[in-house]
Design a protein around this motif. Sequence first.
Motif, short mmCIF file in Angstrom:
data_model
loop_
_atom_site.label_atom_id
_atom_site.label_comp_id
_atom_site.label_asym_id
_atom_site.label_seq_id
_atom_site.Cartn_x
_atom_site.Cartn_y
_atom_site.Cartn_z
N GLY A 173 0.78 -1.23 0.00
CA GLY A 173 0.00 0.00 0.00
C GLY A 173 0.81 1.28 0.00
N LEU A 174 2.15 1.14 -0.08
CA LEU A 174 3.00 2.34 -0.15
C LEU A 174 2.82 3.01 -1.50
CD1 LEU A 174 6.33 1.12 1.49
CD2 LEU A 174 4.90 2.98 2.32
N LYS A 175 2.71 4.33 -1.50
CA LYS A 175 2.55 5.06 -2.75
C LYS A 175 3.88 5.09 -3.51
CE LYS A 175 -1.20 8.00 -1.07
NZ LYS A 175 -1.64 9.38 -0.79
N ASN A 176 3.79 5.23 -4.83
CA ASN A 176 5.00 5.20 -5.66
C ASN A 176 5.99 6.31 -5.31
OD1 ASN A 176 4.29 2.93 -7.07
ND2 ASN A 176 3.41 4.02 -8.80
N ASN A 177 5.48 7.48 -4.91
CA ASN A 177 6.41 8.57 -4.57
C ASN A 177 7.22 8.24 -3.31
OD1 ASN A 177 4.00 8.90 -2.99
ND2 ASN A 177 4.68 10.96 -2.47
N ILE A 178 6.62 7.45 -2.39
CA ILE A 178 7.36 7.01 -1.20
C ILE A 178 8.39 5.97 -1.59
CG2 ILE A 178 7.17 5.89 1.05
CD1 ILE A 178 5.93 8.64 1.04
N ILE A 179 8.02 5.06 -2.50
CA ILE A 179 8.95 4.01 -2.93
C ILE A 179 10.13 4.62 -3.68
CG2 ILE A 179 9.22 1.90 -4.30
CD1 ILE A 179 6.23 1.34 -3.81
N THR A 180 9.89 5.65 -4.49
CA THR A 180 11.01 6.30 -5.19
C THR A 180 11.93 6.98 -4.18
OG1 THR A 180 9.68 8.31 -5.54
CG2 THR A 180 9.76 6.73 -7.35
N ARG A 181 11.36 7.52 -3.10
CA ARG A 181 12.19 8.12 -2.06
C ARG A 181 13.05 7.04 -1.40
NH1 ARG A 181 10.68 9.57 3.25
NH2 ARG A 181 8.46 9.48 2.76
N PHE A 182 12.48 5.87 -1.20
CA PHE A 182 13.26 4.75 -0.65
C PHE A 182 14.39 4.35 -1.59
CE2 PHE A 182 9.56 2.78 2.03
CZ PHE A 182 9.55 3.91 2.81
N LEU A 183 14.07 4.26 -2.89
CA LEU A 183 15.06 3.83 -3.88
C LEU A 183 16.27 4.76 -3.91
CD1 LEU A 183 12.83 2.81 -6.93
CD2 LEU A 183 14.50 1.32 -5.78
N THR A 184 16.03 6.05 -3.72
CA THR A 184 17.13 7.01 -3.81
C THR A 184 17.84 7.23 -2.49
OG1 THR A 184 15.52 8.81 -3.47
CG2 THR A 184 16.11 8.27 -5.74
N SER A 185 17.08 7.24 -1.39
CA SER A 185 17.68 7.60 -0.11
C SER A 185 17.89 6.42 0.84
CB SER A 185 16.79 8.64 0.59
OG SER A 185 16.66 9.78 -0.20
N ALA A 186 17.23 5.32 0.57
CA ALA A 186 17.42 4.13 1.40
C ALA A 186 17.46 2.88 0.53
CB ALA A 186 16.29 4.03 2.42
N PRO A 187 18.33 2.86 -0.50
CA PRO A 187 18.32 1.74 -1.45
C PRO A 187 18.70 0.40 -0.83
CG PRO A 187 20.27 3.10 -1.79
CD PRO A 187 19.38 3.84 -0.82
N ASN A 188 19.40 0.44 0.30
CA ASN A 188 19.83 -0.80 0.95
C ASN A 188 18.69 -1.75 1.25
OD1 ASN A 188 21.65 1.41 1.35
ND2 ASN A 188 22.86 0.11 2.69
N ILE A 189 17.51 -1.19 1.54
CA ILE A 189 16.39 -2.06 1.92
C ILE A 189 15.92 -2.91 0.75
CG2 ILE A 189 15.65 -0.47 3.74
CD1 ILE A 189 13.31 0.35 1.94
N PHE A 190 16.24 -2.48 -0.48
CA PHE A 190 15.84 -3.25 -1.67
C PHE A 190 16.80 -4.39 -1.97
CE2 PHE A 190 13.82 0.84 -2.10
CZ PHE A 190 12.57 0.54 -2.61
N TYR A 191 17.95 -4.38 -1.31
CA TYR A 191 18.94 -5.43 -1.56
C TYR A 191 18.62 -6.68 -0.74
CZ TYR A 191 21.42 -1.23 -3.12
OH TYR A 191 21.76 -0.03 -3.72
N ASN A 192 17.80 -6.51 0.32
CA ASN A 192 17.36 -7.67 1.10
C ASN A 192 16.50 -8.59 0.24
OD1 ASN A 192 18.44 -6.68 3.50
ND2 ASN A 192 16.53 -5.67 4.12
N PRO A 193 16.57 -9.90 0.47
CA PRO A 193 15.57 -10.78 -0.16
C PRO A 193 14.19 -10.34 0.31
CG PRO A 193 17.37 -12.06 0.80
CD PRO A 193 17.55 -10.64 1.26
N VAL A 194 13.20 -10.39 -0.55
CA VAL A 194 11.87 -9.91 -0.20
C VAL A 194 11.30 -10.67 1.00
CG1 VAL A 194 10.59 -11.43 -1.78
CG2 VAL A 194 9.66 -9.17 -1.15
N GLU A 195 11.68 -11.94 1.15
CA GLU A 195 11.19 -12.74 2.28
C GLU A 195 11.63 -12.14 3.61
OE1 GLU A 195 12.80 -14.01 -0.33
OE2 GLU A 195 11.09 -14.94 -1.36
N LYS A 196 12.84 -11.60 3.63
CA LYS A 196 13.37 -10.99 4.85
C LYS A 196 12.54 -9.76 5.21
CE LYS A 196 16.39 -8.53 7.49
NZ LYS A 196 16.35 -7.11 7.87
N ASN A 197 12.26 -8.92 4.23
CA ASN A 197 11.45 -7.72 4.49
C ASN A 197 10.03 -8.08 4.91
OD1 ASN A 197 13.53 -5.92 3.99
ND2 ASN A 197 12.98 -5.60 1.85
N LYS A 198 9.48 -9.10 4.27
CA LYS A 198 8.14 -9.55 4.65
C LYS A 198 8.11 -10.03 6.09
CE LYS A 198 6.25 -10.93 0.14
NZ LYS A 198 5.78 -12.05 -0.70
#
Length: 398
Positions: A173-198
Motif C-alpha cells: 500500500g505504499l505510494k510510488n512517490n514514497i517508494i522512489t524516495r526509498f530507492l534514492t535515499s534508502a536503497p539498501n532495503i531493496f537489496y534484502n531478499p523480499v522474504e526478509k522484508n516480509k
Amino acid sequence: MMLRGVAHSAKETFTLLLTRSPSSNTGLKFSSAWPDVANRSFLTHSNYTTDTKSREENKKTLENLYSLSVDITKIRRLKEWVLLQDVAYVKEIAGILQEMGADGTTVASIIERCPEAILHTPAEINTQRALWQLVCQNEKQLIKLIEQFPESFFTTEYQQNQKANILFFQELGLKNNIITRFLTSAPNIFYNPVEKNKNVIETLQRNYLNLGGSEANMKIWILKLLSQNPFILLNTSTAIQENLEFLQKNYFTDQEVLQLLSKLKGFIFQLNSTTMQKSMLFSKNIFKCSDQELKQLVLKCPALLYYPVTVLEERLEGLLKEGISIAQIRETPMVLELTTQIVQYRIKKLSALGYDIKSGNLESLNGTKKDFEVTYGKIQSKKERPIFNPVAPLHIED
C-alpha cells in the motif's frame, strides 16, 4: 512531544543513507547479518582491478569521456580504478541517459559523480531503467532522480531483489512517490531478499496487535512507520522482539510502548538493550527518581532512552555550565534533545532580550528552529510593547 533530535537524524539519514551511521555515537545497531548491504560501493569496486600502479589508463575510455566533456581529473581523484578497466561502456551508457532526456551537461555530471556507471553493460542499465519506471511517473522524473542519486541507480547487483521488493511495497500500500524516495535515499532495503522484508513487516504487525493496536489501524500504522523510517527493514525480527521485551521488562505498559514507537518513529528497533539500560540508569541517578518517575520522564523525553550516556553527560554538563539546575532539567527534560551548541545559541539570544533562563522554566529553549523563532518573537514583542498607563491623561486635539 516528538523527539526532534531523532526526527532530524531520521531526515538526514534518509538523505545520506547509512554513511552517517548513528551507531557511532547514539547506540544504533544494525544487524551484522547484512554487512554486504551497507558496502555496495566496495562490492562494485571489488569486481574490478584496484592495482593503480602497474596498470595504464584505458585510452579509448579517456577519449570517449573527453568527447562527453567529462572532467577526467574528478574521476582520477575519486575513483581512478575505473579508468584502468579494459572494458567500459561510455558511449552506450551516455546514449541511454540521453534517451531518457539527459542533456550533455547532465550526462557529464552523472559520470563524474558515479564513474562506475560506465562499467555496467547496457543490458544491466536498461533493466534498472525498467525497474525504476515501475514507480516513476515518466522518464523526466527518472532522469532527475538519477542526476540527484546516481549511485543508487547504478547499483545493479540486486536487481531481482529490487523488483520483488518494489512489487511487495506496492502490494503493501505504499505510494510510488514514497517508494522512489526509498530507492534514492534508502536503497539498501531493496537489496534484502523480499522474504526478509516480509518477515520484518509481519513481526511489526504481530507486535502492534499484541500491544493493543487495532486491526483497523494496523495498515496505516505500518505504512506511516515505514515512511518515516524505512531502515527498520535492515533489522532482524529477533532484534525487534528483544527491544520490545526490554521495554516491557522495564514496566512500560503496552500502550506506553506503542506511544514510544510513535515518538521514536521506529528507531527503538535500532537501539540495543545494553545501551538503553545504561542510559536509563544514568538518568535515574542524575535525577534521583524512582522507577515509576523515570518511566514518566522517558515518556516525556524519549531522548533519555535513545541517547547513550556519553551524549546525555555532555548535554547535561553544557546546561549546568549555563547556570541551569538539575531541577529545571528534570521539569523540562526535552531540553536534552538539543545539542549544547544550540542551547548556548538560544540562551545568548534570549539573554540579549533580558530574559533570565536561570530563574524560569526551560520551555522557551525547546522545540525546532521554527518553534524557537516563534517563542523568541513573542518575547521580543512583549519586551518592545509600550506599557499602557490607564490614568495617564489623553491628549486629544480639538
